[in-house]
Scaffold this motif. Structure first.
Motif, PDB file in Angstrom:
ATOM      1  N   PHE A  66     -15.818  57.677  21.785  1.00  0.00           N
ATOM      2  CA  PHE A  66     -17.412  58.136  21.056  1.00  0.00           C
ATOM      3  C   PHE A  66     -17.061  57.879  19.443  1.00  0.00           C
ATOM      4  O   PHE A  66     -18.331  58.114  18.803  1.00  0.00           O
ATOM      5  CB  PHE A  66     -17.514  59.706  21.143  1.00  0.00           C
ATOM      6  N   ARG A  93     -23.339  71.624  15.337  1.00  0.00           N
ATOM      7  CA  ARG A  93     -23.418  70.379  15.814  1.00  0.00           C
ATOM      8  C   ARG A  93     -24.782  69.720  16.184  1.00  0.00           C
ATOM      9  O   ARG A  93     -25.208  68.576  16.282  1.00  0.00           O
ATOM     10  CB  ARG A  93     -22.842  70.532  17.474  1.00  0.00           C
ATOM     11  N   GLU A  94     -25.364  70.715  16.496  1.00  0.00           N
ATOM     12  CA  GLU A  94     -27.055  70.510  16.440  1.00  0.00           C
ATOM     13  C   GLU A  94     -27.607  69.793  15.303  1.00  0.00           C
ATOM     14  O   GLU A  94     -28.426  68.663  15.436  1.00  0.00           O
ATOM     15  CB  GLU A  94     -28.055  71.633  16.908  1.00  0.00           C
ATOM     16  N   GLY A 118     -24.884  66.189  14.761  1.00  0.00           N
ATOM     17  CA  GLY A 118     -24.750  65.434  15.921  1.00  0.00           C
ATOM     18  C   GLY A 118     -23.496  64.830  16.385  1.00  0.00           C
ATOM     19  O   GLY A 118     -23.198  63.758  17.009  1.00  0.00           O
ATOM     20  N   VAL A 120     -19.763  64.904  18.654  1.00  0.00           N
ATOM     21  CA  VAL A 120     -19.349  65.370  19.996  1.00  0.00           C
ATOM     22  C   VAL A 120     -18.343  66.627  19.610  1.00  0.00           C
ATOM     23  O   VAL A 120     -17.395  66.478  18.957  1.00  0.00           O
ATOM     24  CB  VAL A 120     -18.760  64.316  20.567  1.00  0.00           C
ATOM     25  N   LYS A 175     -25.091  71.153  25.327  1.00  0.00           N
ATOM     26  CA  LYS A 175     -25.558  69.758  24.662  1.00  0.00           C
ATOM     27  C   LYS A 175     -24.335  69.115  23.662  1.00  0.00           C
ATOM     28  O   LYS A 175     -24.191  69.685  22.672  1.00  0.00           O
ATOM     29  CB  LYS A 175     -27.005  69.926  23.969  1.00  0.00           C
ATOM     30  N   GLY A 176     -24.220  68.163  23.966  1.00  0.00           N
ATOM     31  CA  GLY A 176     -23.048  67.363  22.780  1.00  0.00           C
ATOM     32  C   GLY A 176     -21.877  68.070  22.977  1.00  0.00           C
ATOM     33  O   GLY A 176     -20.725  67.864  22.054  1.00  0.00           O
ATOM     34  N   CYS A 177     -21.390  68.783  24.003  1.00  0.00           N
ATOM     35  CA  CYS A 177     -20.289  69.463  24.041  1.00  0.00           C
ATOM     36  C   CYS A 177     -19.516  69.151  25.393  1.00  0.00           C
ATOM     37  O   CYS A 177     -19.815  68.885  26.415  1.00  0.00           O
ATOM     38  CB  CYS A 177     -20.432  71.012  24.027  1.00  0.00           C
ATOM     39  N   ASP A 234     -21.548  68.138  28.461  1.00  0.00           N
ATOM     40  CA  ASP A 234     -22.947  67.362  28.688  1.00  0.00           C
ATOM     41  C   ASP A 234     -23.122  66.098  29.519  1.00  0.00           C
ATOM     42  O   ASP A 234     -21.921  65.219  29.513  1.00  0.00           O
ATOM     43  CB  ASP A 234     -23.085  66.946  27.127  1.00  0.00           C
ATOM     44  N   GLU A 251     -24.556  63.278  29.539  1.00  0.00           N
ATOM     45  CA  GLU A 251     -24.526  61.882  28.926  1.00  0.00           C
ATOM     46  C   GLU A 251     -23.375  61.384  28.447  1.00  0.00           C
ATOM     47  O   GLU A 251     -22.728  60.388  28.511  1.00  0.00           O
ATOM     48  CB  GLU A 251     -25.577  61.766  27.591  1.00  0.00           C
ATOM     49  N   LEU A 252     -22.697  62.618  27.768  1.00  0.00           N
ATOM     50  CA  LEU A 252     -20.997  62.147  27.280  1.00  0.00           C
ATOM     51  C   LEU A 252     -20.294  61.957  28.500  1.00  0.00           C
ATOM     52  O   LEU A 252     -19.444  61.059  28.346  1.00  0.00           O
ATOM     53  CB  LEU A 252     -20.595  63.448  26.726  1.00  0.00           C
TER      54      LEU A 252
END
Ligand code: PMP
Length: 383
Positions: A108, A193-194, A197, A199, A225-227, A250, A252-253
């Motif tokens: 990442f 994080r929001e 941005g 991870v 999200k993102g976690c 998440d 996507e991750l």
């Protein structure tokens, strides 16, 4: 040799193993409170599942893990944390948690870029920093200490660091101190994080080992999200040597990390995944193991009380974080203990020591020797 490897200091657990060999070579009885690798047998139901899982034909395990294992993980997250995950897209099987934590910076962090930094707390499990080193990322180690219960507070991180952060590692219950993170700070990390941005990774390998107070929470209870939450069967289920864990969060991750894993190696052996499926479903064996660790913890807490040694945190996890007598440094106290065959990890193994209240004021005891050995060690412990 690759330069990154050349720059790497000796892995602390290698030093502990070397000390152990020296003691054994000298014919000493060794009480090994060093590395967190319990010696209790793998629970019988899991041993049986391992045997039953042996297949006559050996083939590559599917990259993400077997559907049965991923479903068991989703069930565990639901029951234990009331967190819903999609077993197909939000869970990946891993070979324990160490390799996964090591991979995440490489997966990442893009260097150079304006997000080129890995952030973690210190003292820490060394792999967050080592993973960052291999990703050629910049690092920022937040200095944690007694004054705030070793809690990582994002509002204490300079804004420029938060902006550059690509990956942030949390680890609660915390190794080496056994402190937990207050809900408000989990929430705050998710909020920031929001905003920035990065991870947000939570190493939750000790989340099921708690002796006092509220049961530790998962990051996924505060956000997805993102976690990513990284879990392991090593200590919880006595499967250190079988190498089994998972990462969830998440989608996507998870998809990105899956691409990495497909290029790098495989999921655990299928017979291990079969036992892991049972391990994430059954809670009885975890409660039994917890009792065993709790007994050892009681014996060692009493020993520390008798010797006037202060124990901090240590309400969860697999360790006691013990303050050494004043005027003594961690490495010297550990050396004094080795003279009677007792092996402990100096606090400075978990991050560079600092003057006044730094890691060199502590040693870490892993709840590893049996209860009888703990009693014998307590009798041998210097006054
Ligand atoms: N995270 C922490 C904080 C640890 O202490 C350890 C091992 N002691 C690990 C991850 C890795 O454990 P495993 O790879 O066996 O899951």
């Amino acid at each position: 040799m690759n330069d990154r490897l050349r720059k790497l200091p000796t892995y602390p657990m290698e030093q502990l193993a070397a000390w152990k060999r020296q003691l054994e070579a000298a014919g000493r009885r060794v009480f090994d409170f060093g590395t967190g690798d319990p010696r209790e047998p793998t629970p019988a139901i899991l041993q049986q599942a391992l045997r039953d899982g042996l297949a006559p034909v050996s083939q590559y395990p599917p990259t993400g893990g077997t559907p049965a294992l991923r479903a068991a993980v989703a069930g565990y997250l639901q029951r234990r944390f009331q967190v819903k995950v999609d077993a197909d897209t939000e869970v990946l099987a891993t070979l324990g948690s160490k390799e996964c934590l090591f991979h995440l910076p490489m997966t990442f962090v893009q260097v150079p870029s304006d997000k080129d930094l890995v952030l973690y707390g210190e003292p820490a499990y060394p792999v967050y920093e080592i993973g960052a080193l291999f990703a050629e990322a910049w690092t920022y180690a937040m200095q944690l200490g007694l004054s705030n219960g070793y809690a990582m507070d994002p509002d204490l991180v300079p804004e420029a660091v938060l902006r550059r952060a690509a990956v942030v590692f949390l680890n609660y219950p915390h190794n080496p101190t056994g402190f937990c993170l207050p809900d408000a700070l989990f929430r705050r990390w998710v909020e920031l994080r929001e905003e920035y941005g990065f991870v947000l990774v939570s190493d939750e390998c000790y989340v099921d080992l708690c002796y006092e107070g509220e049961r530790p929470k998962s990051l996924l209870q505060f956000g997805k999200k993102g976690c990513l939450a990284v879990h392991s069967l090593s200590k919880r289920s006595g499967m250190t040597g079988y190498r089994s864990g998972f990462v969830a969060g998440d989608a996507e991750l998870i998809a990105t990390y899956r691409r990495f894993r497909a290029s790098m190696g495989t999921a655990p052996q299928e017979f291990v995944q079969a036992a892991a499926t049972l391990a994430w479903t059954d809670t009885g064996h975890v409660e039994q193991r917890l009792q065993v660790f709790a007994d050892k913890r009681r014996i060692l807490l009493e020993l520390c009380r008798q010797r006037g040694l202060k124990v901090h945190g240590s309400t969860a996890g697999l360790y006691l974080w013990v303050e050494v007598p004043s005027g003594v440094r961690d490495v010297d106290y550990a050396a004094r203990l080795r003279e009677v065959g007792i092996l402990v990890a100096p606090g400075s193994f978990f991050g560079p020591s600092r003057e006044g209240g730094g890691q060199d004021r502590f040693v870490r005891l892993a709840l590893v020797p049996t209860a009888d050995e703990c009693r014998a060690a307590a009798a041998a412990w210097p006054k």
